[in-house]
Structures are given as C-alpha cells and as structure tokens.
Design an enzyme around this catalytic site. Structure first.
Site, PDB file in Angstrom:
ATOM      1  N   GLY A 282       0.832  -1.196   0.000  1.00  0.00           N
ATOM      2  CA  GLY A 282       0.000   0.000   0.000  1.00  0.00           C
ATOM      3  C   GLY A 282       0.862   1.239   0.000  1.00  0.00           C
ATOM      4  N   ARG A 315       0.935  11.905  11.262  1.00  0.00           N
ATOM      5  CA  ARG A 315       2.005  10.935  11.493  1.00  0.00           C
ATOM      6  C   ARG A 315       3.179  11.499  12.305  1.00  0.00           C
ATOM      7  NH1 ARG A 315       4.762   9.020   7.851  1.00  0.00           N
ATOM      8  NH2 ARG A 315       4.950   6.895   8.678  1.00  0.00           N
ATOM      9  N   CYS A 346      -4.325  23.965  17.555  1.00  0.00           N
ATOM     10  CA  CYS A 346      -4.062  24.384  18.939  1.00  0.00           C
ATOM     11  C   CYS A 346      -3.397  23.262  19.724  1.00  0.00           C
ATOM     12  CB  CYS A 346      -5.366  24.828  19.605  1.00  0.00           C
ATOM     13  SG  CYS A 346      -6.039  26.327  18.886  1.00  0.00           S
TER      14      CYS A 346
END
Length: 417
Positions: A282, A315, A346
């Site tokens: 993938g 990530r 934030c």
C-alpha cells in the site's frame, strides 16, 4: 532544471522537476496548482502511482497483488487498480463501500480487520467479497452463521500471528505474540482455527495470512515470517499464503533505501517454494506518488506556520515520523537557516518538520512542498479544530483534476442535528 536524480528517484514522484526555483508536478507548477486548487492540497502524480502498482504486478506473475487500501483509497484509485488487474484489500465497511463505488469485481476484494461487525460481515458476504480474513474465534463463529443465513460458502483466510518482531515503530508492528491481530501460531490458536473452519460447511479455507508491520526497510523480518508461515502451511496442508504488505519508503533524502518489489518478491519466493503467493503493498505504491502543498502563513522566530498540519498529516505527532520540505514557489539566493514547520492547530505538538534548512528569506505566501505524502495522510486525516480536509488532485501530462474534493464548512455543518 531537474531535481537531483537521487532525490527524484527516492523521495519525489519520478517526473518531478524544478525550474527557476519552482516545483513542477506532472508538468504543472506549484503556483498554478495552488491558484487553481488552493492549499493545503495533496498532489498525486497519476503516472507515478500507476508505474509503482505495475512494478508490483510485474514482480509477481502468477501470484496475487492486493493493494492495501488503508494507505489511501477513493473510487478513482479503485478504478485504476481495476484497469491494472490488481486486487484490493479493505479493512472496514467504509472501505468496502468505496470499493463498491469504484466498480471493482467483488471477487477481487479481500476483507481484513480485527473487529468486523456483523453488519460489515453481512455486507461483504452479500456483495460477494472474494475472501474474508478471519481474525478471532468470535469472528469465525459470527461469519459462519451469516454465510449460512445467506446460503453462501464464504472463502476465508486465517490471519496468523507468526511471532516475528519487525524492526519498526511499535505502533505499526503487528507480527509479535502480543499483537491484537490474528491467531497466535505459538499458542496453537492458528491450528485450532483451521480445524474449526474446515468443520464449518458455510466456510471454505482459502489460505493463510500474516502481516508483520509497516515501514519495513530490510528483508530479514519478511523472510523469517515467510519461513515460519511456509512450514506451518505445509504442515496444515494449505497451499495459499498471503504475506501482507509493509515495505517501507524513503521520506527524506539520504534515508535508507528499501528493497525493490522484485527483490522482496524474490526473497519471499525463495522461502515459500511452490505455495501460491500473495502480497498487499500500500504505502510503497501510494506514498511516493503524492506531494503535500502548503502556504506559509506566519513566521515567528524558528517557526514557519502553514495552513495545514496534524489534521492532514498526523504521522509526525503520532509516530515522530520524519519528513522533509522545500520552498516550491520561487528561487532564493538567501543563505539557509533552520525552520520548524508548524501547523495551525491548537497543539504544541502540531509540527510537520523540525529543524529544516530553508532560505532565510522565507516569507508569508511562499509555498512549501512535502514529498512522500500519499500514504496514511489523507486516509488518517481528521477535522480537528473543525478544519476541513484537503483535496486530492491528480496530475498528468500538464493537466490536473480533482479526485477527492476539498471539504467545506457546509460539509461539517451537515452532520449536526
């Protein structure tokens, strides 16, 4: 001027060029893409994606290549896979729905997941999904009942946890004995599952499956898993083995380069002998094919803040994943200094790239491009702080088209009652 060939081959889509300091993707300048589609945006090089998918297909003639849809999936990707003759694996009812929307033959779809609901299993069975990968005894019983209810003999694979600890981040290692996935080989659960499936008239044992983790850059873990799984398959008289995905990619120039699809397949075939082999890449297809494009909004000390962040790329915050970026919209003769590329959310941890050398005259309105952004970014994107998710724009031969549109505030408000 073409980008340094090493960077071109390992980090950027293969046809990426730069002229006058401006990045060109699929023959279109970064500024033009930003004008037409806005920022942030994921820019997907269609030819690059297709070439990487073909490389896997060509590396395993006579075997099966299932694209790992969790890396990135949309109906247009499904259509590309269908034309290329690749299969597809999905792991939720939502991904199953996208596969259906893309028009792929359901017989070429494999359904994964460690906690498939009865509704999801029923959807797979009634659509005619080619294979369901069983992940627990509960699921085995549940699927057998659903298949019997619909008069179907459902093909299944048994997901086996082979006890292989992959060299990767602990959050994406899946082959160890303490994994939430699959049936333990060492505890005897996998053998018991095989015997139970063979006793169920509504289930057909199609093969064995294992997956040891993601972003793997060496062959050792793959070959050890293949060796253990082959021995087990032979002992249980099973002739089909799916060894999953997990081959990593390069995120920054100078990082270790992973094996090619051909090198990995050759190593697996050496261990599996005459078994029918399947793989599920993938990240290695989708990841290098896409560049994330951002606009700089403010600069404060070492921080250059852009108009996206952890909602479109979680990530770095989740895994500490390293990325690089370049100034994509102009040339600069200024000396470099280190910037930290921060997002707009934030959270102090909303950082995309730390200590990145960029021209010292970096200014609001400049465009930054982050390569290797095609896998586990749009698919993991969120609406944190009610930020809308970016579009996916396919580029090819100087033309662009939206294959996933940008979310709007109206999309968000439509959910509220």
């Amino acid at each position: 001027m073409t980008i340094d060939p090493e960077r071109l081959d390992t980090v950027w889509p293969r046809a990426t060029t730069r002229s006058g300091g401006e990045l060109y993707l699929g023959g279109i300048s970064a500024r033009e893409l930003a004008r037409e589609h806005g920022t942030p945006a994921y820019i997907l090089d269609e030819d690059d994606f297709i070439a990487r998918a073909r490389a896997w297909r060509d590396a395993l003639p006579g075997g099966d290549v299932h694209y790992g849809g969790k890396a990135f999936l949309c109906p247009e990707i499904v259509r590309w896979l269908d034309r290329l003759g690749l299969n597809l694996d999905v792991c939720t009812g939502g991904e199953l729905a996208v596969a259906r929307a893309g028009g792929i033959d359901p017989a070429r779809v494999t359904f994964h997941g460690n906690n498939k609901s009865a509704a999801e299993l029923r959807a797979a069975v009634t659509w005619g999904a080619g294979c369901v990968v069983l992940d627990s005894f509960t699921e085995l019983t549940r699927l057998a009942a659903i298949a019997a209810e619909h008069g179907v003999r459902q093909r299944v694979m048994i997901r086996v946890t082979p006890g292989v600890d992959a060299s990767t981040h602990k959050a994406i290692a899946t082959g160890g004995d303490d994994s939430k996935f699959g049936f333990s080989l060492s505890a005897g659960d996998a053998e018991r599952a095989i015997r139970l499936v063979r006793a169920e008239p509504s289930l057909e044992l199609y093969g064995l499956h294992s997956h040891i983790g993601s972003q793997l850059l060496e062959l050792d873990g793959f070959t050890l898993a293949a060796r253990k799984m082959t021995a087990f398959a032979t002992a249980m008289d099973v002739d089909r083995l799916d060894l999953g995905g997990g081959l990593g990619i390069v995120y920054r120039p100078g990082d270790p380069v992973p094996p090619t699809p051909g090198e990995l397949v050759a190593a697996l075939q050496k261990e599996t002998g005459g078994l029918h082999l399947a793989v599920e890449p993938g990240r290695s297809i989708a990841g290098p094919s896409t560049v994330a494009l951002y606009e700089v909004g403010t600069i404060k000390g070492v921080y250059a803040s852009v108009d996206g962040g952890m909602s479109d790329n979680p990530r770095p915050a989740m895994y500490g994943s390293p990325y690089t970026a370049i100034l994509a919209s102009r040339t600069s003769g200024a000396p470099e200094r280190a910037f930290t590329i921060a997002g707009k959310h934030c959270e102090s941890g909303d950082v995309l790239v730390r200590d990145l050398p960029l021209p010292a005259d970096l200014a609001p309105g400049d465009l930054l491009a982050i390569p290797a952004s095609g896998a586990y970014q749009r698919s993991m994107a969120s609406n944190y702080n009610h930020v809308t998710r970016p579009p996916v724009v396919a580029v090819r031969d100087g033309r662009s088209r939206v294959i996933v549109r940008r979310e709007t505030e109206e999309d968000l408000l439509r959910l509220y009652v």
